[in-house]
Every structure is written in C-alpha cells, then in structure tokens.
Design a protein around this motif. Structure first.
Motif, mmCIF file in Angstrom:
data_model
loop_
_atom_site.group_PDB
_atom_site.id
_atom_site.type_symbol
_atom_site.label_atom_id
_atom_site.label_comp_id
_atom_site.label_asym_id
_atom_site.label_seq_id
_atom_site.Cartn_x
_atom_site.Cartn_y
_atom_site.Cartn_z
ATOM 1 N N LEU A 218 12.288 90.827 25.759
ATOM 2 C CA LEU A 218 13.556 91.543 25.871
ATOM 3 C C LEU A 218 14.226 91.251 27.208
ATOM 4 O O LEU A 218 15.452 91.089 27.282
ATOM 5 C CB LEU A 218 13.331 93.052 25.714
ATOM 6 C CG LEU A 218 12.870 93.542 24.338
ATOM 7 C CD1 LEU A 218 12.637 95.044 24.361
ATOM 8 C CD2 LEU A 218 13.899 93.186 23.273
ATOM 9 N N ILE A 219 13.411 91.161 28.289
ATOM 10 C CA ILE A 219 13.986 90.881 29.611
ATOM 11 C C ILE A 219 14.611 89.500 29.631
ATOM 12 O O ILE A 219 15.676 89.290 30.243
ATOM 13 C CB ILE A 219 12.902 91.034 30.693
ATOM 14 C CG1 ILE A 219 12.510 92.514 30.828
ATOM 15 C CG2 ILE A 219 13.392 90.486 32.027
ATOM 16 C CD1 ILE A 219 11.397 92.758 31.826
ATOM 17 N N SER A 220 14.017 88.549 28.924
ATOM 18 C CA SER A 220 14.599 87.199 28.864
ATOM 19 C C SER A 220 15.972 87.235 28.215
ATOM 20 O O SER A 220 16.904 86.542 28.643
ATOM 21 C CB SER A 220 13.671 86.264 28.090
ATOM 22 O OG SER A 220 12.424 86.140 28.757
ATOM 23 N N GLY A 221 16.118 88.053 27.150
ATOM 24 C CA GLY A 221 17.421 88.188 26.511
ATOM 25 C C GLY A 221 18.451 88.801 27.440
ATOM 26 O O GLY A 221 19.614 88.375 27.472
ATOM 27 N N VAL A 222 18.039 89.802 28.236
ATOM 28 C CA VAL A 222 18.967 90.434 29.172
ATOM 29 C C VAL A 222 19.357 89.456 30.277
ATOM 30 O O VAL A 222 20.532 89.355 30.673
ATOM 31 C CB VAL A 222 18.340 91.708 29.773
ATOM 32 C CG1 VAL A 222 19.248 92.312 30.839
ATOM 33 C CG2 VAL A 222 18.069 92.735 28.675
ATOM 34 N N MET A 223 18.359 88.697 30.794
ATOM 35 C CA MET A 223 18.655 87.729 31.860
ATOM 36 C C MET A 223 19.600 86.648 31.362
ATOM 37 O O MET A 223 20.452 86.160 32.128
ATOM 38 C CB MET A 223 17.348 87.096 32.365
ATOM 39 C CG MET A 223 16.471 88.051 33.148
ATOM 40 S SD MET A 223 15.120 87.220 34.033
ATOM 41 C CE MET A 223 14.296 86.370 32.690
ATOM 42 N N ALA A 224 19.488 86.250 30.102
ATOM 43 C CA ALA A 224 20.400 85.244 29.557
ATOM 44 C C ALA A 224 21.841 85.749 29.595
ATOM 45 O O ALA A 224 22.772 84.993 29.916
ATOM 46 C CB ALA A 224 19.986 84.886 28.135
ATOM 47 N N ARG A 225 22.037 87.014 29.268
ATOM 48 C CA ARG A 225 23.378 87.585 29.337
ATOM 49 C C ARG A 225 23.861 87.694 30.780
ATOM 50 O O ARG A 225 25.017 87.382 31.091
ATOM 51 C CB ARG A 225 23.390 88.973 28.686
ATOM 52 C CG ARG A 225 23.305 88.970 27.171
ATOM 53 C CD ARG A 225 24.587 88.431 26.538
ATOM 54 N NE ARG A 225 25.759 89.138 26.991
ATOM 55 C CZ ARG A 225 26.232 90.265 26.444
ATOM 56 N NH1 ARG A 225 25.616 90.757 25.384
ATOM 57 N NH2 ARG A 225 27.309 90.847 26.923
ATOM 58 N N LEU A 226 22.964 88.127 31.684
ATOM 59 C CA LEU A 226 23.344 88.248 33.093
ATOM 60 C C LEU A 226 23.692 86.893 33.690
ATOM 61 O O LEU A 226 24.669 86.753 34.432
ATOM 62 C CB LEU A 226 22.209 88.897 33.891
ATOM 63 C CG LEU A 226 21.926 90.377 33.595
ATOM 64 C CD1 LEU A 226 20.657 90.826 34.306
ATOM 65 C CD2 LEU A 226 23.104 91.248 34.029
ATOM 66 N N GLU A 227 22.896 85.889 33.375
ATOM 67 C CA GLU A 227 23.126 84.547 33.903
ATOM 68 C C GLU A 227 24.330 83.897 33.248
ATOM 69 O O GLU A 227 25.150 83.254 33.911
ATOM 70 C CB GLU A 227 21.878 83.689 33.682
ATOM 71 C CG GLU A 227 21.975 82.278 34.257
ATOM 72 C CD GLU A 227 21.970 82.274 35.784
ATOM 73 O OE1 GLU A 227 22.459 81.305 36.372
ATOM 74 O OE2 GLU A 227 21.456 83.260 36.368
ATOM 75 N N GLY A 228 24.464 84.061 31.913
ATOM 76 C CA GLY A 228 25.543 83.404 31.182
ATOM 77 C C GLY A 228 26.909 83.936 31.536
ATOM 78 O O GLY A 228 27.889 83.191 31.555
ATOM 79 N N GLU A 229 27.019 85.201 31.842
ATOM 80 C CA GLU A 229 28.316 85.793 32.158
ATOM 81 C C GLU A 229 28.571 85.876 33.653
ATOM 82 O O GLU A 229 29.618 86.350 34.078
ATOM 83 C CB GLU A 229 28.413 87.192 31.537
ATOM 84 C CG GLU A 229 28.298 87.171 30.018
ATOM 85 C CD GLU A 229 28.451 88.550 29.413
ATOM 86 O OE1 GLU A 229 28.877 89.460 30.155
ATOM 87 O OE2 GLU A 229 28.163 88.701 28.213
ATOM 88 N N GLY A 230 27.590 85.401 34.451
ATOM 89 C CA GLY A 230 27.795 85.378 35.897
ATOM 90 C C GLY A 230 28.086 86.734 36.478
ATOM 91 O O GLY A 230 28.969 86.882 37.325
ATOM 92 N N ARG A 231 27.376 87.721 36.041
ATOM 93 C CA ARG A 231 27.656 89.081 36.482
ATOM 94 C C ARG A 231 27.159 89.287 37.918
ATOM 95 O O ARG A 231 26.106 88.795 38.306
ATOM 96 C CB ARG A 231 27.014 90.097 35.546
ATOM 97 C CG ARG A 231 27.604 90.043 34.143
ATOM 98 C CD ARG A 231 26.973 91.100 33.253
ATOM 99 N NE ARG A 231 27.487 91.001 31.884
ATOM 100 C CZ ARG A 231 28.565 91.630 31.455
ATOM 101 N NH1 ARG A 231 29.246 92.398 32.289
ATOM 102 N NH2 ARG A 231 28.966 91.494 30.207
ATOM 103 N N SER A 232 27.923 90.056 38.659
ATOM 104 C CA SER A 232 27.561 90.414 40.021
ATOM 105 C C SER A 232 28.075 91.818 40.280
ATOM 106 O O SER A 232 28.765 92.406 39.463
ATOM 107 C CB SER A 232 28.158 89.413 41.023
ATOM 108 O OG SER A 232 29.584 89.412 40.916
ATOM 109 N N GLY A 233 27.758 92.341 41.458
ATOM 110 C CA GLY A 233 28.183 93.706 41.753
ATOM 111 C C GLY A 233 27.372 94.687 40.926
ATOM 112 O O GLY A 233 26.149 94.629 40.856
ATOM 113 N N LYS A 234 28.066 95.621 40.238
ATOM 114 C CA LYS A 234 27.372 96.562 39.382
ATOM 115 C C LYS A 234 28.241 96.885 38.169
ATOM 116 O O LYS A 234 29.464 96.731 38.195
ATOM 117 C CB LYS A 234 27.009 97.836 40.127
ATOM 118 C CG LYS A 234 28.204 98.661 40.605
ATOM 119 C CD LYS A 234 27.704 99.916 41.311
ATOM 120 C CE LYS A 234 28.878 100.762 41.814
ATOM 121 N NZ LYS A 234 28.403 102.003 42.471
ATOM 122 N N GLY A 235 27.605 97.351 37.125
ATOM 123 C CA GLY A 235 28.316 97.666 35.887
ATOM 124 C C GLY A 235 27.334 97.837 34.742
ATOM 125 O O GLY A 235 26.117 97.991 34.953
#
Length: 567
Positions: A218-235
């Motif tokens: 599950l963490i791999s799926g979340v990291m893919a979204r975090l990495e793919g969308e280039g998220r930073s800051g908080k949200g």
C-alpha cells in the motif's frame, strides 16, 4: 368514497408526506454535515500530522545543535592540533576527554545517535566506538552538509550530516552526526497507536521509513502518487489502493527534506458520520413502521367502519332493506353499527307495512276501475236490447242476452283481477258478436299464437279498445270496418295490437291522447276507457301501458304491452 370526502385518507397522506419531507430534509442536512465534518476531520488529521513532523524536526534540529556545540569545544581543538599517529600520554588524555564529551552530548538526545570526528590532515577518525584511520575517498562520496539518508553495508539505514566541507583537506576537524532510522520507526509506531492510518516517511525514489507493521504494498502505491504528482508542502488527496478508497495526508519535514505521509481508509475516517447516519435511518425506519402502524389502525378502526356505514346507507337507499352490517369493529363504532342494524330493521318493517298497504290500496283501486267499466258497458248493451225488442227482433235480442249473461258472469268475478288471454279473447269475441248483431258493418280477425293463450293478463283490457274502434273509428268515416287483433311475445314480455281501418289520427291527436291517458282523469269526464286500461297496466306491470301509432290498415293501431308483473 371519494378522496375529497375521505378525511382518514387525507390524514394518512399527511403523515406519509410529513415523513417524506423529514427524510428529504435530513438527507440534505446529512450531506451538508458530512461535508463539514469531513473537512474538519481532514484538517484535524493534517494538523496532527504536521505537529508530528514538527516533533521529528525538533529532534533532528537538536542533533544539529549538538554538532555545533561540539565543534566549538576547546579540548577537541587541542586534540586535533596535537594529535599524531604515535600518540603520547598527553594525547591519549586529550582523546579520552573528547570521547567523554561525545558520549555526553549523544546522551542528551532522546534519539540514539553517534558523533564522529575526522582529522583530514592526519587521516585519523575518532568516535565513541573507534579510533584509527579512514578512507578520504569514502568521506568525499558521503559528505553533505544536509541530512542525507544512508544505507550501511549490513542493510541498516541512518541519516548523517557533516558540519564542515570534507573536500577542503586543510580543514583541521570535520564533524559527522548520525542517527539510526529506527528512531523514526519508534516515533511512527507511537503515532500509529493513536491513529487509524499507517504513517511513513517518504525519503525519495523507492526509499521510505515505515513502522514495524507497515504495509509495503500500500505504501508503494501512495509513494507512486506522491512521486508522480510532485507533491510538496502539505495537503491531502484521495486514491484507490487495492480496490479500496483511501485518503492520504502528507506534510514536509523541513529538517530532513522528506515527506511525512499517512493514509487512512475513507470508510474509517467517516465511520462516526456513517454510524450517526445509520442510527438516524434506523430511527426513521422505526418511525416509518410506527406511521404505517398508525395508518393501519386508523384504517381498521376508523376508515373501514365509516366505509361500511356509508356502504350500508347506499344499500338502503338502493332498496336493499334486508342489508345488515355484520362487521364488529370492537370500538366506539360497534354501538353505532348496532344502532344502524336496528334502524335498518325498523325501516324495513315500516316499508313492508307501507308496501302491503299500497297493495291493498291498489287492489281496491283496480276493483273501483273495473266497477267504472261495468256500468258503461251494461248501459250500452241494455240500450241495444231495448231497441231489438222494440224492433221485434227476438232472436237477436235473445242471443244478445245470452252473450250479455256470459259477459257479465266474466266481469263480476271480482276475486281475481287476472285471467288467461284465452278467456279475455273469448269475452271480446262475445262482445263483438253482440255488436255485429246490431250492425253488420264490420268484421274482426284474431291472430294470437297458441303459446300466448294461457298468458295471465288483467281483465277487460281489450274490450274498451275495440269498443273505441266501433264508436270513433268507423262511424266517423261511414265505412265498412275491419278490426285485427294480433299477439306476440317479446324479449321483455308481451304485446297485443288492435288495428282498424277507421279514420285514424293525426300526429298531434296521437300526442294528445297519449298525454290524456297519462294524467289523472278529470272530474265529469265521461269517456275514460283507454285511461282505465292504461292505468291498470301501469299498476300491474313493472313496465306496461298503451301505445298509439298509425295502423297499416289506414286507421289507428293501439298496442297493449306489458313486462314482468309486479309483486
């Protein structure tokens, strides 16, 4: 019962409408509440995660401060200047002092950590656990003045940070501070105890630090979204993991330059709202059951008895006086039902009494009508016999007296108002024979089916009509008369037609005589034979009377019709 008159139906409809409106308003309110509470929960979770990230940053910054404090220690500077590959006793003392201070500084932090000193000029390194040479190339590859995630040869992971630039070999001392990633794992486990999610620190790429029970898939799926969308800051954002809807919260750790993330099943996040909604639906279901129960009770105890009472009144109004209410509501309506049945019984008794009185009155009226006919015919016949005697026609007078005796015997049997059609026709024939004895200016024909001869008809219904033919039809036209009497059975009853070839009547005369026989006879009116027959047919049959129309013979046709006799 029409809806506009059904008060109980209106009450039932109002109850259902109130329930429906309450359900619609709750759904609207629930959706608004879900949105508000969901926003509050998301903001609360994100705020909690940000506070957790701040705690990690505080611990990391504390280690950075310890490194700075150590870099300013005088004993470390003295050891660095005097240190040599062949240490003297004084150098050993200085080294021991530096190691003690390193241990003291490491012990001031809650996290397990290690501080290492490098002497680039002499190629020596010193820590609480080792003293010796180091590889300058290895130091160049791992150097960074920011916290960097490292993986050791034994598979362990840690963060490290250098205080001085190791590329400048003229630097006397380089300080490195390390702390194991197990420190973050412990904090993640403590955070998870009070959370419904699975927090982890996303380092970058495929590297992360999770709790001891972290779900790597599950963490791999979340990291893919975090990495793919280039998220930073908080949200936060929603995502599908393993076919289930999750909400992901993330915030940045400024000290480590990594993202701290937590993912929670959306169903668990909204579980208080769902529980509250389910309780409301259960309450509404119970309320609906109560409403339906009230509606059923109202229908059973109020609406049904009222409908039965209305139906009973309608039955009585339609003439079904024997109708009684057999239903027992076992409430206040029971007494009303009993009184209704008593009322219906009393009405039936009174109506039957009036009905019997009407029958007796009708019989008396019929006998009176017959009595009105008898003197009229007797007067005409006796006048003719007198004339025959005066003219010395004894044989004709004798025959007429015999016919008159038979005729009188027929009409004086007052105990019966009905006779067979055969007897009625026989008596008409005797009457016409009497008239032919007086004048041979007409002849008559009778054509009645054999199956009609035993038909029961009122007495003296044909004779007044043939008498009217002789008096008004033939004499006025001074012609040879023809009278035809025919009978036939119809679907509703019977019809007897008397045709003549007399002068006939115009349309207005036909309408006038029709109106005349339908209204009461006027005082002093002498000719009422047709009215008499018509009235008796009306009294004796459900549908009966006389009809007038032009005759195919050229004169007048009179039709005597009757349906089912009245009781």
């Amino acid at each position: 019962m029409p809806l506009k008159q059904n008060t109980i139906g209106k009450i039932m409809l109002l109850l259902l409408l109130m329930f429906g409106v309450s359900l619609v308003l709750y759904n609207y309110s629930n959706q608004a509440s879900v949105r508000v509470i969901q926003d509050e929960i998301e903001a609360s979770n994100l705020s909690r995660l940000s506070f957790f990230a701040t705690q990690i940053d505080n611990m990391v910054n504390q280690l950075s401060v310890q490194t700075i404090v150590m870099s300013r220690d005088k004993s470390m500077e003295e050891w660095a200047r005097s240190g040599s590959r062949t240490a003297s006793f004084s150098d050993i003392q200085r080294q021991e002092s530096v190691v003690n201070k390193l241990n003291v500084l490491s012990a001031t932090s809650v996290w397990s950590n290690q501080m290492i000193l490098y002497l680039p000029r002499k190629g020596l390194t010193l820590s609480s656990s080792r003293f010796g040479e180091y590889d300058p190339e290895e130091l160049r590859q791992s150097h960074s003045e920011q916290w960097v995630y490292q993986t050791g040869d034994d598979g362990s992971s840690y963060y490290s940070k250098f205080l001085s630039n190791p590329l400048a070999l003229q630097t006397e001392v380089i300080l490195e501070t390390r702390f194991s990633s197990q420190n973050i794992v412990s904090m993640l486990d403590a955070y998870k105890k009070d959370s419904k999610g699975d927090p982890f620190l996303y380092v970058g790429g495929q590297a992360f630090i999770g709790g001891t029970t972290a779900d790597e898939k599950l963490i791999s799926g979340v990291m893919a979204r975090l990495e793919g969308e280039g998220r930073s800051g908080k949200g936060h954002f929603r995502t599908m993991l393993e076919g289930e809807d999750y909400i992901v919260f993330y915030t940045r750790s400024e000290a480590l330059g990594a993202l701290l993330a937590d993912y929670v099943p959306l169903e668990q996040t909204l579980s208080p709202i769902v529980h509250s909604r389910n309780l409301f639906y259960a309450a509404m279901g119970f309320l609906l059951l109560m409403v339906l129960t009230v509606i059923y009770i109202l229908h059973k105890q109020v609406n049904l008895p009222i409908r039965l009472l209305v139906r009973g009144v309608e039955r009585l109004m339609s003439g079904q006086l024997h109708y009684r209410l057999g239903y027992q509501p076992r409430n206040e309506f029971e007494n009303l039902f009993i009184r209704f049945n008593e009322m219906a019984e009393e009405i039936q008794r009174l109506v039957e009494k009036v009905y019997l009185e009407n029958i007796r009155f009708r019989d008396a009226k019929l006998k009176q009508l017959q009595a009105q006919i008898n003197p009229h015919f007797l007067y005409n016949t006796l006048f003719f016999i007198k004339n025959m005697i005066v003219m010395d026609e004894k044989q004709t007078a004798t025959g007429m007296v015999m016919n008159l005796a038979d005729y009188y015997r027929y009409i004086t049997r007052m105990e019966h108002t009905f006779t067979s059609l055969a007897e009625e026709l026989e008596m008409v024939a005797k009457y016409l024979d009497i008239q032919q004895m007086r004048s041979d200016s007409f002849h008559y024909e009778v054509d009645v089916p054999h199956e009609m001869l035993q038909l029961q008809v009122p007495r003296l219904i044909i004779q007044p009509i043939v008498e009217n033919c002789l008096l008004h039809g033939f004499k006025a036209g001074n012609r040879y008369g023809i009278i035809q009497i025919e009978g036939r059975l119809t679907g509703e009853g019977f019809a007897i037609t008397i045709d003549d070839n007399g002068v006939g009547m115009r349309e207005d005369q036909l309408q006038g005589i029709t109106d005349k026989i339908r209204r009461p006879v006027e005082v002093g009116e002498s000719s009422f034979g047709l009215w008499n027959v018509h009235q008796r047919m009306l009294h004796q049959y459900k549908e009966g009377g006389l009809l007038f129309s032009p005759s195919p013979l050229g004169g007048l046709r009179v039709t005597i019709h009757g349906s089912e006799p009245k009781g």
